[in-house]
Write an enzyme that holds these catalytic residues in place. Structure first.
Site, short mmCIF file in Angstrom:
data_model
loop_
_atom_site.label_atom_id
_atom_site.label_comp_id
_atom_site.label_asym_id
_atom_site.label_seq_id
_atom_site.Cartn_x
_atom_site.Cartn_y
_atom_site.Cartn_z
N GLU A 1 39.51 44.48 33.66
CA GLU A 1 38.71 43.26 33.69
C GLU A 1 38.00 43.09 32.35
O GLU A 1 36.93 43.66 32.13
CB GLU A 1 37.66 43.35 34.80
CG GLU A 1 38.26 43.55 36.18
CD GLU A 1 37.32 43.06 37.26
OE1 GLU A 1 37.70 42.13 37.98
OE2 GLU A 1 36.21 43.58 37.38
N ASN B 1 36.33 40.44 45.45
CA ASN B 1 35.02 41.06 45.24
C ASN B 1 33.99 39.95 45.42
O ASN B 1 33.83 39.10 44.55
CB ASN B 1 34.98 41.65 43.82
CG ASN B 1 33.59 42.12 43.43
OD1 ASN B 1 32.70 42.24 44.27
ND2 ASN B 1 33.41 42.39 42.13
N TRP B 2 33.32 39.99 46.58
CA TRP B 2 32.42 38.87 46.92
C TRP B 2 31.09 38.96 46.19
O TRP B 2 30.26 38.04 46.26
CB TRP B 2 32.20 38.81 48.43
CG TRP B 2 33.45 38.50 49.21
CD1 TRP B 2 34.71 38.26 48.71
CD2 TRP B 2 33.58 38.39 50.64
NE1 TRP B 2 35.60 38.01 49.73
CE2 TRP B 2 34.93 38.08 50.92
CE3 TRP B 2 32.68 38.52 51.70
CZ2 TRP B 2 35.39 37.90 52.23
CZ3 TRP B 2 33.14 38.34 53.00
CH2 TRP B 2 34.49 38.03 53.26
N LYS B 3 30.83 40.10 45.55
CA LYS B 3 29.57 40.29 44.81
C LYS B 3 28.37 40.00 45.73
O LYS B 3 28.45 40.27 46.93
CB LYS B 3 29.56 39.45 43.53
CG LYS B 3 30.84 39.69 42.71
CD LYS B 3 30.83 39.13 41.31
CE LYS B 3 32.15 39.44 40.63
NZ LYS B 3 32.18 38.99 39.23
N HIS C 1 32.53 48.66 37.96
CA HIS C 1 32.59 47.22 37.72
C HIS C 1 31.68 46.86 36.54
O HIS C 1 30.60 47.44 36.38
CB HIS C 1 32.19 46.42 38.96
CG HIS C 1 32.48 44.97 38.80
ND1 HIS C 1 31.62 44.13 38.14
CD2 HIS C 1 33.55 44.23 39.15
CE1 HIS C 1 32.16 42.92 38.10
NE2 HIS C 1 33.34 42.95 38.71
N GLY D 1 36.86 37.45 41.76
CA GLY D 1 35.45 37.18 42.05
C GLY D 1 35.28 35.78 42.62
O GLY D 1 35.45 35.54 43.81
N GLY D 2 34.95 34.83 41.74
CA GLY D 2 34.63 33.46 42.17
C GLY D 2 35.67 32.85 43.12
O GLY D 2 35.31 32.28 44.16
N GLU E 1 29.64 44.56 36.00
CA GLU E 1 28.25 44.20 36.33
C GLU E 1 27.41 45.44 36.62
O GLU E 1 26.23 45.48 36.33
CB GLU E 1 28.23 43.20 37.49
CG GLU E 1 28.70 41.82 37.00
CD GLU E 1 29.58 41.06 37.96
OE1 GLU E 1 29.52 41.30 39.18
OE2 GLU E 1 30.36 40.21 37.48
N SER F 1 38.38 35.64 36.06
CA SER F 1 38.72 34.23 36.24
C SER F 1 40.17 34.02 36.67
O SER F 1 40.82 33.07 36.23
CB SER F 1 38.40 33.44 34.97
OG SER F 1 37.01 33.56 34.66
N GLY G 1 33.88 35.65 35.37
CA GLY G 1 32.95 34.59 35.76
C GLY G 1 32.75 33.54 34.68
O GLY G 1 31.85 32.71 34.78
P1 PGA Z 1 35.75 36.41 38.44
O1 PGA Z 1 35.25 37.92 38.73
O2 PGA Z 1 37.07 36.27 39.16
O3 PGA Z 1 34.67 35.53 39.03
O4 PGA Z 1 35.89 36.29 36.98
C1 PGA Z 1 36.15 38.99 38.71
C2 PGA Z 1 35.42 40.29 38.98
O5 PGA Z 1 34.29 40.46 38.49
O6 PGA Z 1 35.95 41.17 39.68
#
Ligand code: PGA
Length: 248
Positions: free
Chosen positions: A164, A10-12, A94, A231-232, A96, A210, A170
């Site tokens: 999650e 997930n590149w956000k 998600h 994510g990251g 966010e 993470s 993050g």
């Molecule tokens: P993260 O994000 O790996 O940066 O913690 C995961 C996500 O939000 O899908």
């Protein structure tokens, strides 16, 4: 029940177009092994990323969608538009979108139904905030977010749940293998109650929060952890492929 692990990035709201194409190209070239692999770039790069991974096994996904088919919905994107640019999976719920963009459960549920109705793979995200874990409501929060899903779903291959924990996204703080497994087992049980055991046994449940190459093997080794939503660590081909290759 053998489930094919599904590792999705997930590149956000990250990358330029050139970075997106380069990252997608490197992931397509480096993907091997048994896991199914997906990447979800920003909307505006979907077309270019689809072209970059064409002919590879990498699936292209969208980070969001709107539930209406077309019309006066300024700024929104429909499932038909996503299909038109090569999308095969879509995230809903998600954290966010829930907690930063303030999406309500009713809206998340309508989006989830629209994705399934269109025959796309739904990656429905659930997870508790830190205060919810601390006050013992983790299962109840996840249950309420699972309740957003339609009462019947035809094909378990079209449903993926991403667990999650919000406190792990993050933050560099990861759920322990045991904490992840405990909630994943709860989620599979909840799916079995709603859709039947055979259906629940076939659904992939990803862990997200993470996940990195050095903690992926432990998490992915848990009975009910069938992949990851990254994510990251998905923003660099090397770390993303490190996770992909940790999946057995
Ligand atoms: P993260 O994000 O790996 O940066 O913690 C995961 C996500 O939000 O899908």
């Amino acid at each position: 029940m053998a489930r094919t692990p599904f590792i999705a990035g997930n590149w956000k709201m990250n990358t330029t177009k050139a970075e997106a194409v380069a990252l997608a190209t490197a992931i397509a070239a480096g993907t091997k092994g048994p896991a199914e692999v997906g990447i979800a770039p920003p909307f505006v790069y979907l077309d270019a990323v689809s072209a970059a991974v064409k002919g590879s096994a990498v699936k292209v996904g969208a980070q969001d969608v709107y539930f209406e088919k077309s019309g006066a919905f300024t700024g929104e994107i429909s499932v038909a538009m996503l299909k038109d640019v090569g999308v095969s999976f879509v995230l809903t719920g998600h954290s966010e979108r829930r907690h930063v963009l303030m999406e309500k459960p009713e809206l998340v549920g309508k989006k989830a139904a629209a994705v399934l109705d269109a025959g796309l793979i739904l990656v429905h995200c659930v997870g508790e905030k830190l205060e919810e874990r601390d006050n013992g409501t983790t299962f109840a929060v996840c249950q309420a977010q699972l309740d957003e899903l339609p009462a019947t779903i035809a094909d378990p291959a079209k449903l993926v749940i991403a667990y999650e924990p919000v406190w792990a996204i993050g933050t560099g703080r990861t759920a322990t293998d045991a904490q992840a497994q405990e909630v994943h087992a709860y989620i599979r049980g909840a799916l079995a109650k709603k859709y039947g055991k055979d259906f629940a046994d076939a659904v992939r449940i990803q862990y997200g929060g993470s996940m990195k190459p050095d903690n992926a093997a432990g998490l992915l080794g848990q009975t009910d952890v069938d992949g990851g939503l990254i994510g990251g660590a998905a923003l660099k081909a090397e770390s993303f492929l490190g996770i992909v290759n940790a999946a057995k």
